[in-house]
Scaffold this motif. Structure first.
Motif, PDB file in Angstrom:
ATOM      1  N   THR A   2     -10.396  -5.072   5.379  1.00 35.71           N
ATOM      2  CA  THR A   2      -9.020  -4.655   5.667  1.00 35.71           C
ATOM      3  C   THR A   2      -8.029  -5.465   4.854  1.00 35.71           C
ATOM      4  O   THR A   2      -7.050  -4.924   4.337  1.00 35.71           O
ATOM      5  CB  THR A   2      -8.719  -4.799   7.171  1.00 35.71           C
ATOM      6  OG1 THR A   2      -9.663  -4.020   7.898  1.00 35.71           O
ATOM      7  CG2 THR A   2      -7.333  -4.335   7.500  1.00 35.71           C
ATOM      8  N   VAL A   3      -8.283  -6.749   4.715  1.00 36.63           N
ATOM      9  CA  VAL A   3      -7.384  -7.603   3.940  1.00 36.63           C
ATOM     10  C   VAL A   3      -7.380  -7.177   2.474  1.00 36.63           C
ATOM     11  O   VAL A   3      -6.322  -7.093   1.848  1.00 36.63           O
ATOM     12  CB  VAL A   3      -7.788  -9.091   4.087  1.00 36.63           C
ATOM     13  CG1 VAL A   3      -6.994  -9.969   3.134  1.00 36.63           C
ATOM     14  CG2 VAL A   3      -7.610  -9.545   5.513  1.00 36.63           C
ATOM     15  N   ILE A   4      -8.543  -6.868   1.937  1.00 33.69           N
ATOM     16  CA  ILE A   4      -8.629  -6.422   0.550  1.00 33.69           C
ATOM     17  C   ILE A   4      -7.919  -5.075   0.392  1.00 33.69           C
ATOM     18  O   ILE A   4      -7.173  -4.859  -0.561  1.00 33.69           O
ATOM     19  CB  ILE A   4     -10.095  -6.333   0.090  1.00 33.69           C
ATOM     20  CG1 ILE A   4     -10.697  -7.745   0.027  1.00 33.69           C
ATOM     21  CG2 ILE A   4     -10.212  -5.641  -1.260  1.00 33.69           C
ATOM     22  CD1 ILE A   4     -12.186  -7.767  -0.199  1.00 33.69           C
ATOM     23  N   LEU A   6      -5.468  -3.915   2.214  1.00 33.38           N
ATOM     24  CA  LEU A   6      -4.030  -4.159   2.304  1.00 33.38           C
ATOM     25  C   LEU A   6      -3.479  -4.729   1.000  1.00 33.38           C
ATOM     26  O   LEU A   6      -2.411  -4.327   0.541  1.00 33.38           O
ATOM     27  CB  LEU A   6      -3.711  -5.121   3.446  1.00 33.38           C
ATOM     28  CG  LEU A   6      -3.707  -4.517   4.842  1.00 33.38           C
ATOM     29  CD1 LEU A   6      -3.605  -5.619   5.892  1.00 33.38           C
ATOM     30  CD2 LEU A   6      -2.571  -3.540   4.988  1.00 33.38           C
ATOM     31  N   ALA A   7      -4.208  -5.666   0.401  1.00 33.98           N
ATOM     32  CA  ALA A   7      -3.738  -6.286  -0.845  1.00 33.98           C
ATOM     33  C   ALA A   7      -3.685  -5.273  -1.982  1.00 33.98           C
ATOM     34  O   ALA A   7      -2.678  -5.156  -2.678  1.00 33.98           O
ATOM     35  CB  ALA A   7      -4.652  -7.460  -1.213  1.00 33.98           C
ATOM     36  N   VAL A   8      -4.764  -4.530  -2.165  1.00 35.86           N
ATOM     37  CA  VAL A   8      -4.816  -3.555  -3.262  1.00 35.86           C
ATOM     38  C   VAL A   8      -3.860  -2.399  -2.986  1.00 35.86           C
ATOM     39  O   VAL A   8      -3.087  -1.993  -3.855  1.00 35.86           O
ATOM     40  CB  VAL A   8      -6.259  -3.048  -3.476  1.00 35.86           C
ATOM     41  CG1 VAL A   8      -6.292  -1.899  -4.460  1.00 35.86           C
ATOM     42  CG2 VAL A   8      -7.143  -4.177  -3.939  1.00 35.86           C
ATOM     43  N   GLY A  10      -1.249  -2.338  -0.987  1.00 30.42           N
ATOM     44  CA  GLY A  10       0.129  -2.813  -1.015  1.00 30.42           C
ATOM     45  C   GLY A  10       0.646  -2.967  -2.426  1.00 30.42           C
ATOM     46  O   GLY A  10       1.817  -2.714  -2.707  1.00 30.42           O
ATOM     47  N   THR A  11      -0.230  -3.355  -3.329  1.00 34.53           N
ATOM     48  CA  THR A  11       0.163  -3.506  -4.728  1.00 34.53           C
ATOM     49  C   THR A  11       0.479  -2.154  -5.365  1.00 34.53           C
ATOM     50  O   THR A  11       1.456  -2.024  -6.093  1.00 34.53           O
ATOM     51  CB  THR A  11      -0.967  -4.192  -5.530  1.00 34.53           C
ATOM     52  OG1 THR A  11      -1.233  -5.457  -4.942  1.00 34.53           O
ATOM     53  CG2 THR A  11      -0.583  -4.372  -6.975  1.00 34.53           C
ATOM     54  N   TRP A  15       4.444  -0.296   1.177  1.00 34.94           N
ATOM     55  CA  TRP A  15       4.351  -0.398   2.636  1.00 34.94           C
ATOM     56  C   TRP A  15       3.692   0.814   3.266  1.00 34.94           C
ATOM     57  O   TRP A  15       3.258   0.768   4.415  1.00 34.94           O
ATOM     58  CB  TRP A  15       5.733  -0.623   3.242  1.00 34.94           C
ATOM     59  CG  TRP A  15       6.235  -1.989   2.960  1.00 34.94           C
ATOM     60  CD1 TRP A  15       7.182  -2.335   2.042  1.00 34.94           C
ATOM     61  CD2 TRP A  15       5.792  -3.194   3.567  1.00 34.94           C
ATOM     62  NE1 TRP A  15       7.361  -3.686   2.042  1.00 34.94           N
ATOM     63  CE2 TRP A  15       6.520  -4.244   2.979  1.00 34.94           C
ATOM     64  CE3 TRP A  15       4.856  -3.504   4.537  1.00 34.94           C
ATOM     65  CZ2 TRP A  15       6.331  -5.560   3.337  1.00 34.94           C
ATOM     66  CZ3 TRP A  15       4.672  -4.816   4.896  1.00 34.94           C
ATOM     67  CH2 TRP A  15       5.410  -5.838   4.295  1.00 34.94           C
ATOM     68  N   THR A  17       0.926   1.782   2.728  1.00 33.84           N
ATOM     69  CA  THR A  17      -0.456   1.376   2.960  1.00 33.84           C
ATOM     70  C   THR A  17      -0.705   1.055   4.429  1.00 33.84           C
ATOM     71  O   THR A  17      -1.754   1.384   4.972  1.00 33.84           O
ATOM     72  CB  THR A  17      -0.795   0.140   2.104  1.00 33.84           C
ATOM     73  OG1 THR A  17      -0.561   0.465   0.740  1.00 33.84           O
ATOM     74  CG2 THR A  17      -2.219  -0.296   2.287  1.00 33.84           C
TER      75      THR A  17
END
Length: 76
Positions: A2-4, A6-8, A10-11, A15, A17
């Protein structure tokens, strides 16, 4: 994962995402609870079906967002 995501996401998407991940989480949890009650557990085929549901839901949400004028990057 989930963190990955969100990072990808989000980039590249911004938002929006968070909306996608929230929708995917809810749908997948409901699907997995249903399958757990129906067949008593999760097997590889269920995980594959969950992935296909997620992918279809992403395309559906992005199509609806584009139709309603939500600004998305051009490459989507």
């Amino acid at each position: 994962a989930t963190v990955i995501a969100l990072a990808v996401g989000g980039t590249f998407i911004g938002w929006f995402t968070l909306d996608l991940i929230l929708a995917l989480s809810i749908i997948n949890l409901l699907f997995l609870f249903y399958i757990g009650r129906k067949i008593g557990g999760v097997v590889g085929d269920v995980l594959g079906a969950s992935e296909q549901i997620s992918e279809s839901l992403i395309f559906l949400i992005l199509a609806i967002a584009a139709l309603h004028g939500i600004h998305l990057p051009g490459y989507l």
